[in-house]
Design a protein around this motif. Structure first.
Motif, short mmCIF file in Angstrom:
data_model
loop_
_atom_site.label_atom_id
_atom_site.label_comp_id
_atom_site.label_asym_id
_atom_site.label_seq_id
_atom_site.Cartn_x
_atom_site.Cartn_y
_atom_site.Cartn_z
N SER A 363 0.82 -1.20 0.00
CA SER A 363 0.00 0.00 0.00
C SER A 363 0.86 1.26 0.00
O SER A 363 0.55 2.24 -0.70
CB SER A 363 -0.93 0.00 1.22
OG SER A 363 -1.86 -1.05 1.15
N VAL A 364 1.95 1.25 0.76
CA VAL A 364 2.83 2.41 0.81
C VAL A 364 3.54 2.59 -0.52
O VAL A 364 3.66 3.72 -1.04
CB VAL A 364 3.84 2.27 1.96
CG1 VAL A 364 4.89 3.37 1.91
CG2 VAL A 364 3.13 2.30 3.30
N LEU A 365 4.01 1.51 -1.10
CA LEU A 365 4.66 1.60 -2.41
C LEU A 365 3.68 2.11 -3.46
O LEU A 365 4.04 2.93 -4.32
CB LEU A 365 5.20 0.22 -2.82
CG LEU A 365 6.36 -0.33 -1.99
CD1 LEU A 365 6.67 -1.76 -2.40
CD2 LEU A 365 7.59 0.55 -2.14
N ARG A 366 2.44 1.65 -3.39
CA ARG A 366 1.43 2.11 -4.35
C ARG A 366 1.15 3.59 -4.16
O ARG A 366 0.91 4.32 -5.13
CB ARG A 366 0.15 1.30 -4.17
CG ARG A 366 -0.91 1.58 -5.23
CD ARG A 366 -0.43 1.08 -6.59
NE ARG A 366 -1.41 1.38 -7.62
CZ ARG A 366 -1.47 2.53 -8.31
NH1 ARG A 366 -0.60 3.50 -8.03
NH2 ARG A 366 -2.37 2.72 -9.24
N ALA A 367 1.15 4.06 -2.91
CA ALA A 367 0.94 5.49 -2.65
C ALA A 367 2.05 6.32 -3.28
O ALA A 367 1.79 7.37 -3.89
CB ALA A 367 0.87 5.73 -1.14
N HIS A 368 3.30 5.87 -3.15
CA HIS A 368 4.42 6.59 -3.76
C HIS A 368 4.29 6.62 -5.28
O HIS A 368 4.54 7.65 -5.92
CB HIS A 368 5.74 5.93 -3.36
CG HIS A 368 6.25 6.36 -2.02
ND1 HIS A 368 7.08 7.44 -1.84
CD2 HIS A 368 6.04 5.84 -0.77
CE1 HIS A 368 7.38 7.57 -0.56
NE2 HIS A 368 6.76 6.62 0.12
N ARG A 369 3.89 5.50 -5.88
CA ARG A 369 3.76 5.45 -7.34
C ARG A 369 2.64 6.36 -7.82
O ARG A 369 2.77 7.04 -8.84
CB ARG A 369 3.51 4.02 -7.80
CG ARG A 369 4.71 3.10 -7.63
CD ARG A 369 4.65 1.94 -8.62
NE ARG A 369 3.42 1.17 -8.49
CZ ARG A 369 3.28 0.12 -7.70
NH1 ARG A 369 4.30 -0.28 -6.94
NH2 ARG A 369 2.15 -0.54 -7.64
N LEU A 370 1.53 6.40 -7.08
CA LEU A 370 0.41 7.25 -7.47
C LEU A 370 0.81 8.71 -7.42
O LEU A 370 0.51 9.49 -8.34
CB LEU A 370 -0.78 7.00 -6.54
CG LEU A 370 -2.03 7.85 -6.78
CD1 LEU A 370 -2.62 7.55 -8.16
CD2 LEU A 370 -3.07 7.61 -5.69
N ALA A 371 1.49 9.11 -6.36
CA ALA A 371 1.92 10.50 -6.24
C ALA A 371 2.92 10.86 -7.34
O ALA A 371 2.84 11.94 -7.95
CB ALA A 371 2.52 10.75 -4.86
N ALA A 372 3.87 9.99 -7.60
CA ALA A 372 4.88 10.27 -8.62
C ALA A 372 4.25 10.36 -10.01
O ALA A 372 4.63 11.21 -10.82
CB ALA A 372 5.97 9.21 -8.59
N ALA A 373 3.28 9.50 -10.28
CA ALA A 373 2.65 9.49 -11.60
C ALA A 373 1.91 10.78 -11.89
O ALA A 373 1.78 11.19 -13.06
CB ALA A 373 1.70 8.29 -11.72
N HIS A 374 1.42 11.44 -10.84
CA HIS A 374 0.65 12.68 -11.04
C HIS A 374 1.42 13.92 -10.58
O HIS A 374 0.83 14.98 -10.41
CB HIS A 374 -0.68 12.58 -10.30
CG HIS A 374 -1.61 11.56 -10.87
ND1 HIS A 374 -2.45 11.83 -11.93
CD2 HIS A 374 -1.81 10.26 -10.55
CE1 HIS A 374 -3.15 10.75 -12.23
NE2 HIS A 374 -2.78 9.78 -11.41
N GLU A 375 2.72 13.77 -10.36
CA GLU A 375 3.60 14.88 -9.99
C GLU A 375 3.11 15.59 -8.72
O GLU A 375 3.14 16.83 -8.61
CB GLU A 375 3.70 15.89 -11.14
CG GLU A 375 4.22 15.28 -12.43
CD GLU A 375 4.21 16.28 -13.57
OE1 GLU A 375 4.17 17.49 -13.29
OE2 GLU A 375 4.23 15.86 -14.73
#
Length: 413
Positions: A363-375
Motif C-alpha cells: 500500500s505504501v509503495l502504491r501510494a508513492h507510485r500514485l503521487a509520482a505518476a501525477h507529480e
C-alpha cells in the motif's frame, strides 16, 4: 501565502501567538506528569477493579473524543472502545445581564447507547466541566449501573456531579499560561473559542492510567511517565527559537503552505495522528485537510489526483503569462507510519526518503507510485519508537507544532 520571516523570528512568533498555543504545547509533558500524580492522589492508585470491563465509552467533544480514539488505537481488539461525541445541541439562556453569549458547547447533548450497562465503563471528559449534557449523561449511566469516571476541573459542575453518581473523579490539569493578551482581536465567534491545543494530553494521561489499572491497555512498564519525557524532547526540537532548517515542525509547516494536504496513514497509531492533525489544521491554521487510512485512502482520494488540484491537471496554455496570477493550490500527500525498531534511525519521527530501501508495504509503495505518476509531492514521516504510545506522542507533538506554526505564519488577510 506563508510569511517565512516570521517562522525565524521568535519575538514575532510570541507576539502573533496571542493565546499562547506554542506555550501550551511546550507544557504538555508537565501536564502529563501532574495528571498522573493527581490521579493517584484521587484514588486511582488504590483502585482494585473486579476484572476488565466489557467496553469502555469515552464521552466528550474535541480533544476528549480524540483521546478516546487514541485509546482505541493503543488498546487493540482486546476490549470494545467507543467514543461518544455529542448528538445534538440545545440553546442555553443567558445568565442575568451577561452580554456575552454562553459557549455553544454548554448546550451540547449526549446519548448513552442502548447496550451500555453494568459491565461497561463510561469515562466522561471535559476541559470546562460546565456542559449540562455531560451531567445528564452521568446520571443516565448511574441509573443503568455503569462504572463511571470523570475527568474535569476541580470545582466544576461536572466534577460535583461525579460525587453524586459515585464516579471516580480524575483531574483535568489546566495549562500554566499567562493571562491572554486582551489587546488582541476578539474571536469572530465568541461562543466557539479555539480549544487549548495541549488539552489532549490532559485527557489522555489519566485515561490511559485508568485503563492500565483495569487491564484494557497493556503498555510497557514505565511507558506513561516516560511519555512526558518524549513530549519534552519534541518541544525542545520544535521550540520557537530553533531555525526553520533545524526545526522539523517549522519545516513541515512550510511544506504544507499553499497546498491541500492528504494525510495518509498506515496502521491504527498513525491513523489517529492523521485525524488529530486534520482537526488541528482546521482549528489552528484554518486549512482543510483530508485524513485516511491505507489502503482505503488510495481509492477514496484517487479523484483528487486527476482533478483541478493535481499537479499535472492544468489544461490551459503552459506558456501563458502567470506573473499576475496567484500561486496554484495543489495537493500535498503527507504519509504517516509507525515503523518500530528501524536500525540507524534517529529518535523521534524521521522523514523517510522516497528512495529509502527499508521495508515498505504494498500500500505504501502504491501510494508513492500514485503521487509520482501525477507529480504530487509526497512526504513520509515514520515513528520509530518500539513503544506505540511513545511513537504516537512524538508524531502528535510534531504535527501539533506544525499546525500552530502554519496558522501563525499564514497570511489570513
Amino acid at each position: 501565502m506563508l510569511d517565512d520571516t516570521l517562522l525565524d523570528d521568535p519575538a514575532a512568533l510570541q507576539r502573533a501567538d496571542r493565546d499562547h498555543a506554542l506555550l501550551a504545547l511546550a507544557g504538555a509533558g508537565a501536564r502529563v506528569r501532574t495528571a498522573l500524580r493527581l490521579a493517584d492522589a484521587a484514588g486511582l492508585a488504590a483502585l482494585r477493579p473486579d476484572g476488565r470491563p466489557r467496553g469502555v465509552l469515552v464521552a466528550g467533544h474535541g480533544s476528549a473524543v480524540a483521546a478516546g480514539e487514541m485509546l482505541g488505537a493503543l488498546a487493540g481488539t482486546g476490549c470494545l472502545i467507543a467514543t461518544l461525541p455529542p448528538t445534538d445541541a440545545n440553546p442555553v439562556p443567558r445568565a442575568g445581564r451577561d452580554v456575552r453569549p454562553p459557549a455553544f458547547t454548554a448546550g451540547l447533548v449526549w446519548q448513552l447507547p442502548g447496550w451500555a450497562g453494568p459491565l461497561d465503563l463510561l469515562v466522561i471528559a471535559s476541559g470546562d466541566g460546565g456542559e449540562q449534557g455531560l451531567v445528564t449523561l452521568a446520571e443516565q449511566a448511574y441509573a443503568r449501573g455503569c462504572a463511571i469516571a470523570v475527568i474535569a476541573p476541580t470545582g466544576s459542575r461536572l466534577a460535583e456531579a461525579a460525587l453524586q453518581v459515585r464516579a471516580l473523579p480524575l483531574p483535568y490539569v489546566l495549562p500554566a499560561l499567562p493571562d491572554r493578551d486582551e489587546s488582541g482581536d476578539l474571536p469572530a465567534e465568541p461562543d466557539l473559542p479555539a480549544e487549548d491545543p495541549g488539552a489532549l494530553w490532559a485527557f489522555l494521561a489519566p485515561l490511559l492510567a485508568l485503563t492500565e489499572k483495569t487491564g484494557v491497555t497493556q503498555l510497557p512498564a514505565g511507558s506513561l511517565p516516560a511519555t512526558a519525557d518524549r513530549l519534552d524532547e519534541t518541544a525542545v526540537r520544535c521550540r520557537p527559537d530553533a531555525a526553520a532548517y533545524t526545526n522539523p515542525a517549522k519545516s513541515l509547516a512550510g511544506r504544507l503552505a499553499g497546498t491541500v494536504p492528504l494525510l495518509w496513514a498506515e496502521g491504527p497509531v498513525a491513523g489517529v495522528v492523521a485525524a488529530r492533525f486534520a482537526a488541528l489544521l482546521a482549528d489552528r491554521a484554518g486549512r482543510p485537510a483530508l485524513a485516511g487510512l491505507l489502503p482505503q485512502a488510495l481509492t477514496a482520494h484517487r479523484g483528487m489526483f486527476t482533478g483541478r488540484l493535481g499537479a499535472g491537471a492544468d489544461p490551459d496554455d503552459f506558456f501563458r503569462d502567470r506573473v499576475d496570477e496567484p500561486d496554484p493550490l495543489l495537493l500535498q500527500v503527507l504519509l504517516l507510519r509507525h515503523t518500530p525498531g528501524r536500525p540507524g534511525e534517529a529518535q523521534g519521527p524521521a522523514e523517510v526518503a522516497a528512495d529509502d530501501e527499508g521495508a515498505r508495504s504494498f500500500s505504501v509503495l502504491r501510494a508513492h507510485r500514485l503521487a509520482a505518476a501525477h507529480e504530487v509531492r509526497l512526504t513520509e514521516y515514520a515513528g520509530v519508537r518500539a513503544d506505540p504510545l511513545h511513537a504516537l506522542a512524538e508524531l502528535v507533538g510534531l504535527t501539533d507544532f506544525a499546525a500552530v506554526y502554519l496558522g501563525l505564519a499564514a497570511d489570513r488577510s
